[in-house]
Motif scaffolding. Sequence first.
Motif, PDB file in Angstrom:
ATOM      1  N   GLU A 390       0.839  -1.202   0.000  1.00  0.00           N
ATOM      2  CA  GLU A 390       0.000   0.000   0.000  1.00  0.00           C
ATOM      3  C   GLU A 390       0.876   1.255   0.000  1.00  0.00           C
ATOM      4  N   LEU A 391       1.889   1.241   0.855  1.00  0.00           N
ATOM      5  CA  LEU A 391       2.806   2.386   0.936  1.00  0.00           C
ATOM      6  C   LEU A 391       3.500   2.626  -0.413  1.00  0.00           C
ATOM      7  N   LEU A 392       4.018   1.534  -0.981  1.00  0.00           N
ATOM      8  CA  LEU A 392       4.784   1.673  -2.220  1.00  0.00           C
ATOM      9  C   LEU A 392       3.919   2.119  -3.384  1.00  0.00           C
ATOM     10  N   ASN A 393       2.644   1.751  -3.314  1.00  0.00           N
ATOM     11  CA  ASN A 393       1.787   2.130  -4.424  1.00  0.00           C
ATOM     12  C   ASN A 393       1.160   3.516  -4.211  1.00  0.00           C
ATOM     13  N   ARG A 394       1.327   4.079  -3.005  1.00  0.00           N
ATOM     14  CA  ARG A 394       0.773   5.401  -2.703  1.00  0.00           C
ATOM     15  C   ARG A 394       1.806   6.510  -2.923  1.00  0.00           C
ATOM     16  N   VAL A 395       3.032   6.245  -2.445  1.00  0.00           N
ATOM     17  CA  VAL A 395       4.050   7.292  -2.587  1.00  0.00           C
ATOM     18  C   VAL A 395       4.897   6.993  -3.834  1.00  0.00           C
ATOM     19  N   PRO A 396       5.506   7.993  -4.420  1.00  0.00           N
ATOM     20  CA  PRO A 396       6.341   7.730  -5.597  1.00  0.00           C
ATOM     21  C   PRO A 396       7.516   6.824  -5.224  1.00  0.00           C
ATOM     22  N   ALA A 397       7.863   5.934  -6.136  1.00  0.00           N
ATOM     23  CA  ALA A 397       8.968   5.008  -5.882  1.00  0.00           C
ATOM     24  C   ALA A 397      10.253   5.774  -5.575  1.00  0.00           C
ATOM     25  N   SER A 398      10.409   6.922  -6.238  1.00  0.00           N
ATOM     26  CA  SER A 398      11.654   7.683  -6.033  1.00  0.00           C
ATOM     27  C   SER A 398      11.776   8.116  -4.568  1.00  0.00           C
ATOM     28  N   TRP A 399      10.660   8.419  -3.929  1.00  0.00           N
ATOM     29  CA  TRP A 399      10.663   8.832  -2.522  1.00  0.00           C
ATOM     30  C   TRP A 399      11.177   7.689  -1.649  1.00  0.00           C
ATOM     31  N   VAL A 400      10.619   6.482  -1.890  1.00  0.00           N
ATOM     32  CA  VAL A 400      11.045   5.328  -1.088  1.00  0.00           C
ATOM     33  C   VAL A 400      12.528   5.063  -1.294  1.00  0.00           C
ATOM     34  N   HIS A 401      12.961   5.105  -2.544  1.00  0.00           N
ATOM     35  CA  HIS A 401      14.363   4.834  -2.822  1.00  0.00           C
ATOM     36  C   HIS A 401      15.258   5.899  -2.195  1.00  0.00           C
ATOM     37  N   PHE A 402      14.800   7.136  -2.236  1.00  0.00           N
ATOM     38  CA  PHE A 402      15.544   8.231  -1.624  1.00  0.00           C
ATOM     39  C   PHE A 402      15.727   7.957  -0.130  1.00  0.00           C
ATOM     40  N   LYS A 403      14.658   7.444   0.484  1.00  0.00           N
ATOM     41  CA  LYS A 403      14.700   7.184   1.923  1.00  0.00           C
ATOM     42  C   LYS A 403      15.483   5.920   2.275  1.00  0.00           C
ATOM     43  N   LEU A 404      15.572   4.994   1.327  1.00  0.00           N
ATOM     44  CA  LEU A 404      16.271   3.729   1.572  1.00  0.00           C
ATOM     45  C   LEU A 404      17.757   3.927   1.326  1.00  0.00           C
ATOM     46  N   ASP A 405      18.481   4.366   2.335  1.00  0.00           N
ATOM     47  CA  ASP A 405      19.895   4.673   2.135  1.00  0.00           C
ATOM     48  C   ASP A 405      20.097   5.352   0.788  1.00  0.00           C
ATOM     49  N   ARG A 406      20.890   4.717  -0.043  1.00  0.00           N
ATOM     50  CA  ARG A 406      21.142   5.339  -1.342  1.00  0.00           C
ATOM     51  C   ARG A 406      20.238   4.757  -2.430  1.00  0.00           C
ATOM     52  N   GLY A 407      19.266   3.939  -2.022  1.00  0.00           N
ATOM     53  CA  GLY A 407      18.353   3.388  -3.018  1.00  0.00           C
ATOM     54  C   GLY A 407      18.764   2.014  -3.501  1.00  0.00           C
ATOM     55  N   ILE A 408      17.842   1.367  -4.148  1.00  0.00           N
ATOM     56  CA  ILE A 408      18.099   0.020  -4.661  1.00  0.00           C
ATOM     57  C   ILE A 408      18.037   0.075  -6.178  1.00  0.00           C
ATOM     58  N   ASP A 409      19.043  -0.505  -6.811  1.00  0.00           N
ATOM     59  CA  ASP A 409      19.079  -0.467  -8.272  1.00  0.00           C
ATOM     60  C   ASP A 409      18.856  -1.844  -8.901  1.00  0.00           C
ATOM     61  N   HIS A 410      18.998  -2.900  -8.072  1.00  0.00           N
ATOM     62  CA  HIS A 410      18.863  -4.243  -8.643  1.00  0.00           C
ATOM     63  C   HIS A 410      18.050  -5.108  -7.688  1.00  0.00           C
ATOM     64  N   VAL A 411      16.928  -5.595  -8.185  1.00  0.00           N
ATOM     65  CA  VAL A 411      16.073  -6.463  -7.369  1.00  0.00           C
ATOM     66  C   VAL A 411      16.132  -7.866  -7.965  1.00  0.00           C
TER      67      VAL A 411
END
Length: 509
Positions: A390-411
Amino acid sequence: MSNLGPGAATQVANAAKADATRRQGEASHPQSSAWVSANAGSGKTHVLAQRVIRLLLSGTPPGRILCLTYTKAAAANMANRVLDILGRWVGLSDAALNAELARIDDRPPNGDLRARARRLFAAALETPGGLKIQTIHAFCGGLLHRFPFEAGVAAGFSELDDAGRLDLMARIRAELIVEATGTPAGRLGQALAALIETLSDAGVDALLEAAVDARALIEPLGGDADARRAAVARVLGVAPEETPERVRRDMLASPHLVRSEWASIAACLREGAKTDQALGEQLALAAVASSEAEALPAYLGVFLTDKYEPRAASRFLTKGLRGLYPELCDRLDAEKERIIGLLDRLRAAETLARTDAALTLGAEACRRYAREKAQRGLLDFDDLIGRTAELLNRVPASWVHFKLDRGIDHVLVDEAQDTSPEQWKVVEGLIADFFSGEGAREGLTRTLFVVGDEKQSIFSFQGADPRTFGDMHARFAGAAGPKDFRNVRLPHSFRSAPGVLEAVDRIFA
Ligand SMILES: Nc1ncnc2c1ncn2[C@@H]1O[C@H](COP(=O)(O)OP(=O)(O)O)[C@@H](O)[C@H]1O
Ligand SMILES: [Mg+2]
């Protein structure tokens, strides 16, 4: 087979292995997203580990790599594969390390690459900033703990694990049963009484367990018991006030064969042939029964077999009897049709009664489960996934990645056939801007790598469905658009017994 010389089976096998290894190399190429669907033993986890290592070798910071899977065992397996290799590299000679690097990567090894390779083990283990290899639940739990406010969860919530859930369910079950048996006339008491006829104690346990598992379906039905019953009745095509008792009463109240005539009609049937006589016996039994409960099975036995199926026309009223009592036989035929119609109504009424009872207990178990969690600040596994999705689909992905240390580039996802639709939403949310928009910045490659075996889904009960795996492939490939998204199959099994091949070779030696 005479053209096969000594060692030929091994040669064929080696060629197959070489082809499989080449395909694996294609799948582990770190610049392209890839989707791998293959059987157990074909090297899927092996490829995933290789891909992680190739990403690290090519300079991706470990913290930007996220490996997800469903079970703790599979997560541990992924982590071990990667760390075993990186750990071994620390102590290898230059020549031995060169050989390993040449096998895993297409660049020629040199001093720089070897130095980097030897540092990877320590870098991968660093926290924060190290490699993230987790169950999807653990990842979601971690994310929610970091952003409880944005996710709308209690700050400092605890996770309800399997053991905690078992405890909680045992208590809810015990309380429900004490309450139901203590107030037999109440809703819970009646519901339990309706079920206990057909369910053992273990069956009731399983029912409550299943209800809490299916709470996402049960809770939306609402707390109003009458509305719930009406909804089930509508699906079954019966009136909400229909009950099995009512149908049974109607069965005995025939407009064609009035009850006071049963004894004399039985006497008429006994004048016929053997099959007619048998029907007469049944009806005579019904006529002398001392209660409705006793009369009904005997009466139904006139028209139905032991299995409650309509008697075949050939076994119901002979020609002779029809000649003797034409009008009576017409009435018996009409009654048979009426009973057959009521039988469907009875089955629907029984289903309504049982479903209503099961939902009454199940909805109450769900209510108490939710209340306990809320009071104690607990999130269960489904909540972790649901809130994160729900969170990921509500806020922009860039926001979550910004908040997740330096972000995730490979899943990277292992055992993806066990990923449920809700869990896929988490993955989708994480990679939402991998292929487009701001997230797909010039010069930065962001990739998705998924491996799974659609034939092997062991968790269909948790919402994973073999079709989901294929559907998700199509969706992600669509999202990638013109970006490279490889579809790789690995037809070779590395677990097939080498003993068999050796035996074949010995025969031709
Ligand atoms: N290219 C390869 N060469 C040699 N052994 C391999 C290769 N790929 C996989 N294996 C081995 O085959 C076995 C099964 O691989 P694994 O990655 O666990 O398969 P999967 O995840 O598809 O079930 C493992 O023991 C693995 O080390
Ligand atoms: Mg595997």
